[in-house]
Design a protein around this motif. Structure first.
Motif, PDB file in Angstrom:
ATOM      1  N   ARG A 269      31.828 -23.752 -23.677  1.00  0.00           N
ATOM      2  CA  ARG A 269      33.104 -24.094 -24.301  1.00  0.00           C
ATOM      3  C   ARG A 269      33.555 -22.979 -25.243  1.00  0.00           C
ATOM      4  N   HIS A 270      32.634 -22.428 -26.008  1.00  0.00           N
ATOM      5  CA  HIS A 270      32.980 -21.325 -26.904  1.00  0.00           C
ATOM      6  C   HIS A 270      33.488 -20.117 -26.118  1.00  0.00           C
ATOM      7  N   LEU A 271      32.774 -19.770 -25.050  1.00  0.00           N
ATOM      8  CA  LEU A 271      33.159 -18.596 -24.263  1.00  0.00           C
ATOM      9  C   LEU A 271      34.524 -18.797 -23.598  1.00  0.00           C
ATOM     10  N   LEU A 272      34.762 -19.971 -23.056  1.00  0.00           N
ATOM     11  CA  LEU A 272      36.032 -20.242 -22.391  1.00  0.00           C
ATOM     12  C   LEU A 272      37.178 -20.253 -23.394  1.00  0.00           C
ATOM     13  N   ARG A 273      36.934 -20.762 -24.591  1.00  0.00           N
ATOM     14  CA  ARG A 273      37.978 -20.742 -25.621  1.00  0.00           C
ATOM     15  C   ARG A 273      38.332 -19.314 -26.015  1.00  0.00           C
ATOM     16  N   GLU A 274      37.342 -18.415 -25.911  1.00  0.00           N
ATOM     17  CA  GLU A 274      37.600 -17.001 -26.219  1.00  0.00           C
ATOM     18  C   GLU A 274      38.353 -16.297 -25.099  1.00  0.00           C
TER      19      GLU A 274
ATOM     20  N   ALA B 247      33.884 -17.356 -13.887  1.00  0.00           N
ATOM     21  CA  ALA B 247      32.742 -16.790 -13.164  1.00  0.00           C
ATOM     22  C   ALA B 247      31.827 -16.017 -14.118  1.00  0.00           C
ATOM     23  N   GLU B 248      32.414 -15.270 -15.024  1.00  0.00           N
ATOM     24  CA  GLU B 248      31.625 -14.498 -15.990  1.00  0.00           C
ATOM     25  C   GLU B 248      30.844 -15.435 -16.920  1.00  0.00           C
ATOM     26  N   THR B 249      31.476 -16.524 -17.321  1.00  0.00           N
ATOM     27  CA  THR B 249      30.819 -17.505 -18.192  1.00  0.00           C
ATOM     28  C   THR B 249      29.633 -18.142 -17.482  1.00  0.00           C
ATOM     29  N   ALA B 250      29.851 -18.557 -16.241  1.00  0.00           N
ATOM     30  CA  ALA B 250      28.769 -19.181 -15.476  1.00  0.00           C
ATOM     31  C   ALA B 250      27.589 -18.227 -15.332  1.00  0.00           C
ATOM     32  N   HIS B 251      27.876 -16.974 -15.036  1.00  0.00           N
ATOM     33  CA  HIS B 251      26.810 -15.980 -14.870  1.00  0.00           C
ATOM     34  C   HIS B 251      26.079 -15.732 -16.188  1.00  0.00           C
ATOM     35  N   ALA B 252      26.837 -15.623 -17.278  1.00  0.00           N
ATOM     36  CA  ALA B 252      26.236 -15.332 -18.586  1.00  0.00           C
ATOM     37  C   ALA B 252      25.284 -16.435 -19.020  1.00  0.00           C
ATOM     38  N   LEU B 253      25.534 -17.662 -18.570  1.00  0.00           N
ATOM     39  CA  LEU B 253      24.717 -18.795 -18.973  1.00  0.00           C
ATOM     40  C   LEU B 253      23.616 -19.121 -17.969  1.00  0.00           C
ATOM     41  N   GLY B 254      23.500 -18.305 -16.946  1.00  0.00           N
ATOM     42  CA  GLY B 254      22.387 -18.458 -16.017  1.00  0.00           C
ATOM     43  C   GLY B 254      22.570 -19.494 -14.937  1.00  0.00           C
ATOM     44  N   PHE B 255      23.804 -19.935 -14.673  1.00  0.00           N
ATOM     45  CA  PHE B 255      24.025 -20.875 -13.579  1.00  0.00           C
ATOM     46  C   PHE B 255      23.926 -20.134 -12.246  1.00  0.00           C
ATOM     47  N   THR B 256      23.346 -20.790 -11.263  1.00  0.00           N
ATOM     48  CA  THR B 256      23.107 -20.136  -9.977  1.00  0.00           C
ATOM     49  C   THR B 256      24.400 -19.812  -9.243  1.00  0.00           C
ATOM     50  N   ASP B 257      25.417 -20.649  -9.412  1.00  0.00           N
ATOM     51  CA  ASP B 257      26.709 -20.391  -8.779  1.00  0.00           C
ATOM     52  C   ASP B 257      27.789 -21.173  -9.524  1.00  0.00           C
ATOM     53  N   GLN B 258      29.045 -20.887  -9.207  1.00  0.00           N
ATOM     54  CA  GLN B 258      30.152 -21.515  -9.918  1.00  0.00           C
ATOM     55  C   GLN B 258      30.233 -23.014  -9.650  1.00  0.00           C
ATOM     56  N   SER B 259      29.879 -23.442  -8.444  1.00  0.00           N
ATOM     57  CA  SER B 259      29.977 -24.870  -8.131  1.00  0.00           C
ATOM     58  C   SER B 259      28.996 -25.677  -8.984  1.00  0.00           C
ATOM     59  N   HIS B 260      27.795 -25.112  -9.183  1.00  0.00           N
ATOM     60  CA  HIS B 260      26.826 -25.775 -10.064  1.00  0.00           C
ATOM     61  C   HIS B 260      27.365 -25.838 -11.487  1.00  0.00           C
ATOM     62  N   PHE B 261      27.925 -24.751 -11.963  1.00  0.00           N
ATOM     63  CA  PHE B 261      28.522 -24.722 -13.299  1.00  0.00           C
ATOM     64  C   PHE B 261      29.622 -25.763 -13.422  1.00  0.00           C
ATOM     65  N   HIS B 262      30.483 -25.854 -12.433  1.00  0.00           N
ATOM     66  CA  HIS B 262      31.576 -26.836 -12.456  1.00  0.00           C
ATOM     67  C   HIS B 262      31.025 -28.254 -12.561  1.00  0.00           C
ATOM     68  N   ARG B 263      30.005 -28.577 -11.782  1.00  0.00           N
ATOM     69  CA  ARG B 263      29.462 -29.937 -11.786  1.00  0.00           C
ATOM     70  C   ARG B 263      28.880 -30.289 -13.155  1.00  0.00           C
ATOM     71  N   VAL B 264      28.100 -29.374 -13.723  1.00  0.00           N
ATOM     72  CA  VAL B 264      27.472 -29.648 -15.020  1.00  0.00           C
ATOM     73  C   VAL B 264      28.534 -29.700 -16.120  1.00  0.00           C
ATOM     74  N   PHE B 265      29.489 -28.789 -16.069  1.00  0.00           N
ATOM     75  CA  PHE B 265      30.540 -28.761 -17.087  1.00  0.00           C
ATOM     76  C   PHE B 265      31.347 -30.053 -17.063  1.00  0.00           C
ATOM     77  N   ARG B 266      31.747 -30.481 -15.878  1.00  0.00           N
ATOM     78  CA  ARG B 266      32.547 -31.703 -15.762  1.00  0.00           C
ATOM     79  C   ARG B 266      31.773 -32.925 -16.245  1.00  0.00           C
ATOM     80  N   ALA B 267      30.458 -32.953 -16.010  1.00  0.00           N
ATOM     81  CA  ALA B 267      29.645 -34.098 -16.431  1.00  0.00           C
ATOM     82  C   ALA B 267      29.533 -34.192 -17.956  1.00  0.00           C
ATOM     83  N   HIS B 268      29.746 -33.074 -18.653  1.00  0.00           N
ATOM     84  CA  HIS B 268      29.667 -33.079 -20.112  1.00  0.00           C
ATOM     85  C   HIS B 268      31.029 -33.131 -20.786  1.00  0.00           C
ATOM     86  N   VAL B 269      32.059 -32.607 -20.123  1.00  0.00           N
ATOM     87  CA  VAL B 269      33.369 -32.452 -20.751  1.00  0.00           C
ATOM     88  C   VAL B 269      34.425 -33.358 -20.124  1.00  0.00           C
ATOM     89  N   ALA B 270      34.118 -33.921 -18.955  1.00  0.00           N
ATOM     90  CA  ALA B 270      35.072 -34.771 -18.218  1.00  0.00           C
ATOM     91  C   ALA B 270      36.352 -34.005 -17.887  1.00  0.00           C
TER      92      ALA B 270
END
Length: 262
Positions: free
Chosen positions: A221-226, A231-254
């Motif tokens: 959330r901090h990185l996206l607000r900046e 894609a860069e955010t997902a990579h920086a946080l160690g997510f294997t791919d963008q789809s995985h990042f999307h699923r986890v992000f949506r589950a926490h942020v709705a």
């Protein structure tokens, strides 16, 4: 559906208006002081409460930084607003010292005047009001929250000594790019895997993997607000791919990372 707004006058201030129909949140925390308002429909609040609490239109939920919770629709459409603000900043505005109890646990309040105050403050944030009106609005709201009698309240029972013991585990969960093995984490603090899971739940309210995912999404959330690309955010946080990042992000942020960043 979710709409986010960040204040240009107060960069640490973020608010949202949302409408949800399906279960949307897994247990999570915020690194900010949060004030929620139910506009319409009903929902169920879960967390370190003595059983689920059903929320209805007009209910206000006050959630200090670091408190585990989840709130999901009870039935049908659920409309709500949520304001997030730096906890240290809002505490500095408190005109009453005894308002500090608001930082000790989750509180559910049922007072019509609070409902109206929060709507007015959120409208001001969405309208792009300046620093002075927002500070005055928060000071008045914080005083009203501090004097309101809660319908439900639960204070944090986190064990400081246990958190100190788990500090190496939390550091690795937060910073390691790959998922560290549970057995390796447990060994680093002289525990078995099962002892570590129980200790993490007692100290943080979340199991190790859930805590790691929550910490990553707070950082996202901090990185996206900046303005960082998704894609860069997902990579920086160690997510294997963008789809995985999307699923986890949506589950926490709705909301998707794209909606949140826009």
């Amino acid at each position: 559906m979710a709409e986010f707004r960040r204040s240009a006058a107060l960069p640490h201030l973020e608010t949202r208006r949302s409408c949800q129909k399906n279960s949307c949140y897994r247990p999570h925390t915020h690194d900010a002081f949060s004030i929620g308002l139910i506009d319409a429909g009903t929902s169920v609040l879960t967390g370190p409460l003595e059983g689920p609490v059903r929320l209805a239109a007009g209910d206000v939920v006050v959630i200090p930084s670091g408190q585990v919770h989840a709130c999901n629709p009870d039935a049908g459409k659920w409309l709500y607003q949520m304001i997030h603000v730096d906890q240290g900043w809002v505490a500095s505005l408190a005109p009453r010292r005894d308002a500090c109890h608001l930082f000790a646990g989750i509180r559910v309040l049922r007072r019509r005047d609070l409902h109206e105050r929060i709507i007015a403050l959120n409208d001001a944030i969405f309208a792009g009001e300046g620093r002075d009106p927002l500070e005055a609005g928060f000071a008045a709201l914080f005083e009203a929250l501090g004097t309101a009698s809660p319908t439900h309240v639960v204070t944090s029972d986190a064990d400081p000594e246990l958190l100190t013991l788990l500090r190496p585990v939390l550091h690795r969960l937060r910073h390691d790019e790959s998922n560290p093995a549970l057995s390796e984490l447990a060994e680093s603090v002289g525990m078995t895997k099962y002892q570590l899971v129980r200790a993490m739940r007692r100290a943080t309210g979340l199991a190790p993997l859930a805590w790691r995912q929550n910490a990553r999404i707070i950082r996202a959330r901090h990185l996206l607000r900046e303005g960082r690309p998704i894609a860069e955010t997902a990579h920086a946080l160690g997510f294997t791919d963008q789809s995985h990042f999307h699923r986890v992000f949506r589950a926490h942020v709705a909301a998707s990372p794209g909606v949140y960043r826009s």
